[in-house]
Design an enzyme around this catalytic site. Sequence first.
Site, PDB file in Angstrom:
ATOM      1  N   HIS A 104       3.768   2.792  12.919  1.00  7.38           N
ATOM      2  CA  HIS A 104       2.928   3.553  13.351  1.00  7.38           C
ATOM      3  C   HIS A 104       3.321   4.930  14.052  1.00  7.38           C
ATOM      4  O   HIS A 104       2.391   6.000  14.842  1.00  7.38           O
ATOM      5  CB  HIS A 104       1.260   3.272  13.764  1.00  7.38           C
ATOM      6  CG  HIS A 104       1.070   2.502  12.582  1.00  7.38           C
ATOM      7  ND1 HIS A 104      -0.228   2.384  12.554  1.00  7.38           N
ATOM      8  CD2 HIS A 104       1.499   1.955  11.619  1.00  7.38           C
ATOM      9  CE1 HIS A 104      -0.730   1.808  11.675  1.00  7.38           C
ATOM     10  NE2 HIS A 104       0.013   1.764  10.502  1.00  7.38           N
ATOM     11  N   GLU A 144      -4.981   1.818   2.619  1.00 12.80           N
ATOM     12  CA  GLU A 144      -5.461   0.701   3.819  1.00 12.80           C
ATOM     13  C   GLU A 144      -5.081   1.009   4.898  1.00 12.80           C
ATOM     14  O   GLU A 144      -5.610   0.034   5.498  1.00 12.80           O
ATOM     15  CB  GLU A 144      -3.938  -0.168   3.610  1.00 12.80           C
ATOM     16  CG  GLU A 144      -3.651  -1.214   4.025  1.00 12.80           C
ATOM     17  CD  GLU A 144      -2.903  -1.734   5.493  1.00 12.80           C
ATOM     18  OE1 GLU A 144      -3.338  -2.577   5.943  1.00 12.80           O
ATOM     19  OE2 GLU A 144      -2.643  -0.206   6.136  1.00 12.80           O
ATOM     20  N   GLU A 145      -4.564   2.193   5.472  1.00 14.08           N
ATOM     21  CA  GLU A 145      -4.247   2.374   6.973  1.00 14.08           C
ATOM     22  C   GLU A 145      -5.615   3.244   7.689  1.00 14.08           C
ATOM     23  O   GLU A 145      -5.546   3.613   8.295  1.00 14.08           O
ATOM     24  CB  GLU A 145      -3.233   4.041   7.301  1.00 14.08           C
ATOM     25  CG  GLU A 145      -2.160   2.584   6.819  1.00 14.08           C
ATOM     26  CD  GLU A 145      -1.452   2.268   7.794  1.00 14.08           C
ATOM     27  OE1 GLU A 145      -2.341   1.891   8.534  1.00 14.08           O
ATOM     28  OE2 GLU A 145      -0.122   1.582   7.259  1.00 14.08           O
ATOM     29  N   ASP A 174       6.519   0.549   7.579  1.00 16.75           N
ATOM     30  CA  ASP A 174       5.202   0.243   7.126  1.00 16.75           C
ATOM     31  C   ASP A 174       4.554   1.197   6.047  1.00 16.75           C
ATOM     32  O   ASP A 174       3.665   2.875   6.679  1.00 16.75           O
ATOM     33  CB  ASP A 174       3.340  -0.125   8.382  1.00 16.75           C
ATOM     34  CG  ASP A 174       2.712   0.225   7.863  1.00 16.75           C
ATOM     35  OD1 ASP A 174       2.306  -0.572   6.506  1.00 16.75           O
ATOM     36  OD2 ASP A 174       0.961  -0.240   8.823  1.00 16.75           O
ATOM     37  N   ASP A 204      -0.316   4.644   0.632  1.00 19.68           N
ATOM     38  CA  ASP A 204       0.079   6.079   2.049  1.00 19.68           C
ATOM     39  C   ASP A 204       0.931   4.810   3.566  1.00 19.68           C
ATOM     40  O   ASP A 204       0.788   3.825   3.720  1.00 19.68           O
ATOM     41  CB  ASP A 204      -1.972   5.200   2.411  1.00 19.68           C
ATOM     42  CG  ASP A 204      -2.521   4.309   2.732  1.00 19.68           C
ATOM     43  OD1 ASP A 204      -2.151   2.983   2.692  1.00 19.68           O
ATOM     44  OD2 ASP A 204      -3.354   4.582   3.818  1.00 19.68           O
ATOM     45  N   ASP A 233       1.222 -10.491   0.630  1.00 18.38           N
ATOM     46  CA  ASP A 233       1.150  -8.877   1.442  1.00 18.38           C
ATOM     47  C   ASP A 233       1.929  -8.651   2.516  1.00 18.38           C
ATOM     48  O   ASP A 233       2.987  -9.803   3.027  1.00 18.38           O
ATOM     49  CB  ASP A 233      -0.426  -8.773   1.756  1.00 18.38           C
ATOM     50  CG  ASP A 233      -1.038  -7.138   1.963  1.00 18.38           C
ATOM     51  OD1 ASP A 233       0.122  -6.291   1.508  1.00 18.38           O
ATOM     52  OD2 ASP A 233      -1.845  -6.826   2.125  1.00 18.38           O
ATOM     53  N   HIS A 271       0.598  -1.479  -0.338  1.00 16.88           N
ATOM     54  CA  HIS A 271       0.226  -0.091  -0.171  1.00 16.88           C
ATOM     55  C   HIS A 271       0.446   1.415  -0.103  1.00 16.88           C
ATOM     56  O   HIS A 271       1.753   1.410   1.015  1.00 16.88           O
ATOM     57  CB  HIS A 271      -0.993  -0.370   1.275  1.00 16.88           C
ATOM     58  CG  HIS A 271      -0.729  -0.010   2.609  1.00 16.88           C
ATOM     59  ND1 HIS A 271       0.041   1.290   3.389  1.00 16.88           N
ATOM     60  CD2 HIS A 271      -0.121  -1.508   3.383  1.00 16.88           C
ATOM     61  CE1 HIS A 271      -0.087   0.838   4.405  1.00 16.88           C
ATOM     62  NE2 HIS A 271       0.451  -0.780   4.587  1.00 16.88           N
TER      63      HIS A 271
END
Length: 492
Positions: free
Chosen positions: A464, A191-192, A157, A124, A220, A122
């Site tokens: 994160h 995705e987030e 991530d 984002d 994934d 992803h």
Amino acid sequence: MPTVVLVLKVLLILFLGFIGLTLIRAYFFVPKKLESEKLPDENVDAERAAKNLTRAIQIKTISYPNDEDVDWDEFYKFHDFLDEAYPLAKENLTREKIDKASLLYRWKGEDSSLDAVALLSHIDVVPVSEGTEGDWTHPAFEGHNDGEFIWGRGALDMKNHLVCVMEAIEALLAEGFKPKRDIYLCFGHNEEVVGSDQAGAKSIMETLKDRGVRLDCVLDEGGAILPVNIKGVINKKLAGIGIAEKGYADFEVSVIEKGGHSSQPPNHTGLGKLAKVIQDLENNQFKAQMPEFVMDLFNRIGRNVSYPARIVTCNLWLLRPLIKAIMKRIPPAASLIRTTTAVTMAQGSPAANVLPQNANITANFRHMPGSTLEDVERHIRKVSKNKKIEVKLLKGKDPSKFSPTDSRAFKTIEKLCVQADPDNIVAPFLVMGGTDAYFYEPICDNIYRFAPFTVNTQLLLCTHATDERILVKVLEDGVTFFKRFTRTMASE
């Protein structure tokens, strides 16, 4: 008395026999033989991969629940970056934009009637929490490379994953590789945003489904390679392959009261009554299970411990109840065997001198595969002694299905991990969070969540969070894995 003595003798003989059998069983309780012959080195431009990850981090592709808050120009800038950084992919693969900013690449194989291979990532990233910008060792969107780490939002991530996938495809093209099957690169843009009704990954899947595409496998993000070191017991690395993921649910639980002036309060205000509901939820956790994948995980690790410790691990079947009891007391372990409950938000009245008319909490649940959103709501109502509560689902999605561990894709991941490092213990596990892979179930049965990067727990906790970063040296391993996986899966 003679009868008692006889019984004791028999019990003693049985006990000694059990001990003897256990000692013998422990001796032979070793890892299953897997092909571990070291493969030839891959042609990998690790320096280019590092530079491109830095560039990728510098582009602020932040997603938000509200599309109006998103800076779409940053996403389009990222699209342009991929074109410029990977000219062979631009020339040889078709690419189309799906929805607002998701990307779908197709590398056409020699036989498009075969089920295709899909590599997911992803684009984002999550935002940096307001007020914490100055806490970073290096600015979050600088992509600083100090020679040991590359720092920045998305380093783990998952722009590292996306860049390594693109590096692998570019390298295979440069080497003249001709895939037999179609290869799809599926890069979602949001995705987030958990539980989004407008998920880019879902639109990509629906696009493929409408075209009659069936996928042989999906790979994934999810598991990683974690060092496992207990002195005198084990010194290995655990490569976890996510074969399923938990569901997600935000429920609002409310207590409605008349309200009024705080100078004349009842014995229990709406918030007071709600506090008891919180206690009910926290004191009545979901029933723990011991899924087979958990026992498989412990079994694989148990075969790799030192001989004295194997005397215990070879009898895990006997210790199953004890293992479950211990896991229930350790939050990270408990999350593997039951649906979790987390009361995260609360709201009362708008002023200190006003009794709340609508007191409510938000509780987040991550429910186990096999359960549903309806099951979670029933649990809330069942355990609450206050039957006048109102329960409302704010956002949620059901868990994924389990993917098999005997498929060609799983065996390929396992084989490549062991060939890369014989100390890697490969085991299936349950992913706690959500991934884009979930959306591909209508067109694929073999869905796996694995990131081929060795990271320790300290680094994982930066995901994160402040000072997210990745070791520069593991990028080469990532590109190598994706090259080998793609070549293997698309060659037959």
